[in-house]
Design an enzyme around this catalytic site. Structure first.
Site, short mmCIF file in Angstrom:
data_model
loop_
_atom_site.label_atom_id
_atom_site.label_comp_id
_atom_site.label_asym_id
_atom_site.label_seq_id
_atom_site.Cartn_x
_atom_site.Cartn_y
_atom_site.Cartn_z
N GLN A 110 -47.87 5.86 -9.02
CA GLN A 110 -46.58 5.39 -9.55
C GLN A 110 -46.08 4.12 -8.87
O GLN A 110 -45.05 3.58 -9.27
CB GLN A 110 -45.52 6.49 -9.40
CG GLN A 110 -45.80 7.75 -10.19
CD GLN A 110 -45.73 7.54 -11.70
OE1 GLN A 110 -45.17 6.55 -12.18
NE2 GLN A 110 -46.29 8.46 -12.45
N CYS A 161 -45.58 17.65 -14.09
CA CYS A 161 -46.58 18.03 -13.08
C CYS A 161 -45.98 18.09 -11.68
O CYS A 161 -46.67 17.81 -10.69
CB CYS A 161 -47.80 17.10 -13.10
SG CYS A 161 -48.71 17.17 -14.64
#
Lengths: 128, 430
Positions: B209, B376
Site C-alpha cells: 500500500q 483482509c
C-alpha cells in the site's frame, strides 16, 4: 444487473426495519449460527420443536446487510408452524424465490445465509 | 518539496487510462475508488505488454535466439528499473514474484524455516493484512515460535513509546505494513527497522500500500526485506517484487524448486543458482515484469511525491466532507491532526446503517466503486468492534469532483435506510 429499487423493494425494507421474531428464544430446543465470511453477516436461528417435529416457535438474531437480515425474517415468517420435514424440503431456490428480487451471485450468499442456518438448526439440539 | 495539501495533478492524466472513460451503468460514469484493492493501468503499461507479445516474446535466460535475447534484455531491464525505484544497492536484490503474498511466503518459508526456532518471537502489528499474518502463523505452527503484536492507539497509530514491551532479544522478526490498507495509517518505517535491527531482529516491510503512493528507499528505510505488488501501482496483476538485502538472500535456501533456480542438477541432488535466479524457479512473469517496469517509469515521471500530495488533498477533502454525515464513524488517524502526515490516501468508514455491503451496492448504482467488507484485516475489524467497513481509496487519476460525488451519494444512502417506522405487511404474529 438488478436495479437498486429491485433489490431493496419496499417489503424487504419492511422486514429489515420490523423483523419477524427477532431476538432470543429462551426455551429453544434447537439452534445454529453461521456467518458469511465474505461480508461478516451473522445469523443465529433458534427453534422450539414439539415432539411431533413441528416448529412451535422460532426466532433469529443477527447482524449484517439488509439482504441477510431481511431474508432471515422472511424465512422464519414462512416456516414458523411448519414441520422439520417441510423445512428440509424448502430448497435454496425456494429461498431465493421467497426473497423475490434477482440477486447477483455474491448477494445470493447473503440471502441464503439464514437458509443454510435453519437447515443445520433442525439437526442441532440445544445442550441443556 | 511539494505541499501536502491543496496540490492536485493535472486531470488530463486521466486520458492515459482508457478504462476510466466509461459509463458502468447507463448515464453513470465510472468513479473508481477501489485503488487499494487494485489500480487501473495507463496506456503506456498496456502498450509495453502488447509490444512484448507482438514483437519480442520468448522465454528468458534459455534460448539462443533473437527473441529470447530481446525478452531477457527487457526482463532484466525491468529488474534494474525496480532496483532504481527502490534505491536498492544491487539489481540482484530484486526478486520477481507473483505478488506481495508470494514474497512474504518466500521469506517465511526460506528465511523463516532456516532461522526461527521454538520460543522465538515474531512481532507483527494489529493492522496487518492477512497476507502478512497467515504466513507467520504457519511459520509459528511449524517451529513453535510465538506471535506478538505491537501496541496501537485507538485511532490506529502504532505506539513506538511502548515498543520495548514487545520488542526484545527474543524477537527474531518484525514484519509490518508501511501503510495500513484499512486505517490509512502511514507507519514510521525507518524507526521500526532501526529498532528491529537494534535487538538483532530481521525486518520485513509490506509495501503493497505504500509503494504505489510514496517514495520507497530501502537503504534509507534500513529494511531487510520489502515486498510489493505490480497491480496496485498501475502494473499488471500476477507480478510482484521481493527485495532482500544481499547478505541475507545469499544465506537463505531456495524456496520453490524447479528450472532456472539451479546451477547444476544431478541424479539425486542439485546446487542452487546465484541471485536472483535462486528465488525465481520456473518461467517468471515475463510480460508482467516488463509491464511493471513501464508502470514504474510512468509513476516516476510524474513523481511519487506529487502523487502523494495529490492523494493527501483528496483524502482531506473526503475526510472533512464525510465527517459531516450523521451516524458515520471514520477509521484511522485524521488527516491534518497531530499525527499528520501519517495519513495515506484512503478512508474507511462505518455508517450506523446500512451495512457496508448495502452501501457498496447503492454506491455502485451511482457508478462509484468502493470496497466493502473486512479488507483482509479481520483481526483489526474485531479489535474495532465492527464486522465490516466501506473503503474509498484514491489514486493519481481521482479528482475532487469524484470525492464530492462520494460524499453526496453516501448522504443519500443513509437517508434511504433511515428508520421510518415502517411495518411488515400481512404480519402473522401479534
Amino acid at each position: 444487473m438488478p436495479s437498486e429499487e429491485e433489490i431493496y423493494q419496499e417489503h424487504i425494507l419492511d422486514h429489515y426495519e420490523d423483523p419477524f421474531h427477532n431476538g432470543p428464544l429462551l426455551d429453544a430446543t434447537h439452534a445454529h449460527h453461521d456467518k458469511n465470511p465474505l461480508c461478516g453477516d451473522v445469523v443465529r436461528i433458534a427453534l422450539k420443536l414439539d415432539p411431533a417435529g413441528k416448529i412451535e416457535d422460532c426466532a433469529f438474531e443477527g447482524d449484517g446487510c439488509v439482504i441477510s437480515q431481511a431474508s432471515a425474517s422472511m424465512l422464519l415468517e414462512a416456516l414458523c408452524g411448519k414441520t422439520v420435514d417441510e423445512v428440509k424440503a424448502f430448497t435454496a431456490e425456494d429461498m431465493l424465490k421467497l426473497y423475490g428480487p434477482r440477486l447477483t451471485p455474491n448477494r445470493q450468499k447473503c440471502c441464503l445465509l439464514s437458509w443454510r442456518v435453519i437447515q443445520q438448526a433442525v439437526y442441532s439440539p440445544v445442550e441443556r | 518539496m511539494v505541499p501536502l495539501t491543496d496540490f492536485l495533478l493535472d486531470a488530463s492524466l486521466r486520458d492515459d487510462f482508457p478504462l476510466l472513460a466509461q459509463d458502468v451503468h447507463p448515464g453513470q460514469p465510472l468513479v473508481f475508488l477501489d485503488n487499494a484493492a487494485s489500480s487501473q493501468r495507463p496506456r503506456q503499461v498496456i502498450d509495453a505488454i502488447v509490444h512484448c507479445y507482438e514483437h519480442d516474446y520468448a522465454n528468458v535466460h534459455r534460448g539462443i535466439h533473437v527473441l529470447s535475447e530481446r525478452s531477457t534484455d527487457a526482463y532484466e531491464l525491468a529488474r534494474r528499473k525496480t532496483q532504481a525505484f527502490l534505491a536498492a544497492e544491487h539489481a540482484h536484490e530484486v526478486i520477481f514474484t507473483a505478488g506481495t503474498t508470494a514474497g512474504i511466503n518466500t521469506v517465511a518459508r526460506s528465511w523463516g524455516d532456516a532461522n526461527v526456532h521454538a520460543g522465538d518471537e515474531l512481532l507483527l502489528t494489529p493492522m496487518e493484512h492477512h497476507s502478512n499474518l497467515v504466513p507467520w502463523f504457519q511459520l509459528a505452527e511449524r517451529t513453535g515460535a510465538v506471535i506478538r503484536h505491537m501496541p496501537m492507539s485507538d485511532d490506529g497509530v502504532l505506539q513506538l513509546d511502548r515498543l520495548d514491551e514487545v520488542l526484545t532479544e527474543r524477537t527474531k522478526l518484525v514484519a509490518f505494513t508501511a501503510v495500513s490498507n484499512t486505517l490509512g495509517t502511514i507507519n514510521p518505517v525507518e524507526a521500526l527497522c532501526r529498532r528491529a535491527r537494534a535487538v538483532g531482529a530481521v525486518s520485513l516491510v509490506d509495501a503493497a500500500q505504500s509503494a504505489p503512493h510514496l517514495t520507497t528507499n530501502v537503504q534509507q528505510m534500513g529494511c531487510d526485506f520489502l515486498v510489493f505488488s505490480g497491480h496496485k501501482l498501475c502494473g499488471p496483476s500476477g507480478v510482484g517484487v521481493l527485495y532482500g538485502r544481499e547478505t541475507l538472500l545469499e544465506t537463505m535456501p531456495p524456496f520453490l524448486g524447479g528450472g532456472s533456480m539451479i546451477n547444476r542438477v544431478y541424479d539425486d541432488r542439485f546446487t542452487p543458482a546465484d541471485l536472483p535466479a535462486k528465488f525465481e524457479a520456473g518461467t517468471p512473469p515475463i510480460a508482467g515484469a516488463i509491464g511493471l517496469g513501464a508502470a514504474l517509469d510512468y509513476l516516476t515521471a510524474i513523481g511519487l511525491e506529487r502523487i502523494a500530495a495529490h492523494e493527501h488533498t483528496l483524502v482531506e477533502r473526503a475526510w472533512s466532507g464525510l465527517s459531516q454525515i450523521a451516524g458515520i464513524r471514520l477509521l484511522g488517524p485524521a488527516p491534518g491532526g497531530s499525527d499528520d502526515p501519517c495519513r495515506a490516501g484512503l478512508v474507511s468508514f462505518v455508517l450506523d446503517r446500512p451495512h457496508a455491503h448495502d452501501i457498496a451496492q447503492l454506491l455502485d448504482r451511482r457508478g462509484i466503486a468502493v470496497r466493502a467488507g473486512h479488507h483482509c484485516t479481520q483481526p483489526l475489524h474485531d479489535r474495532m468492534g465492527i464486522a465490516a467497513s466501506t473503503r474509498a481509496s484514491f489514486y493519481l487519476y481521482n479528482t475532487p469532483a469524484e470525492v464530492d460525488l462520494l460524499i453526496a451519494a453516501l448522504g443519500e444512502v443513509r437517508e434511504r435506510f433511515r428508520p421510518t417506522g415502517r411495518r411488515r405487511r400481512g404480519r402473522i404474529d401479534a
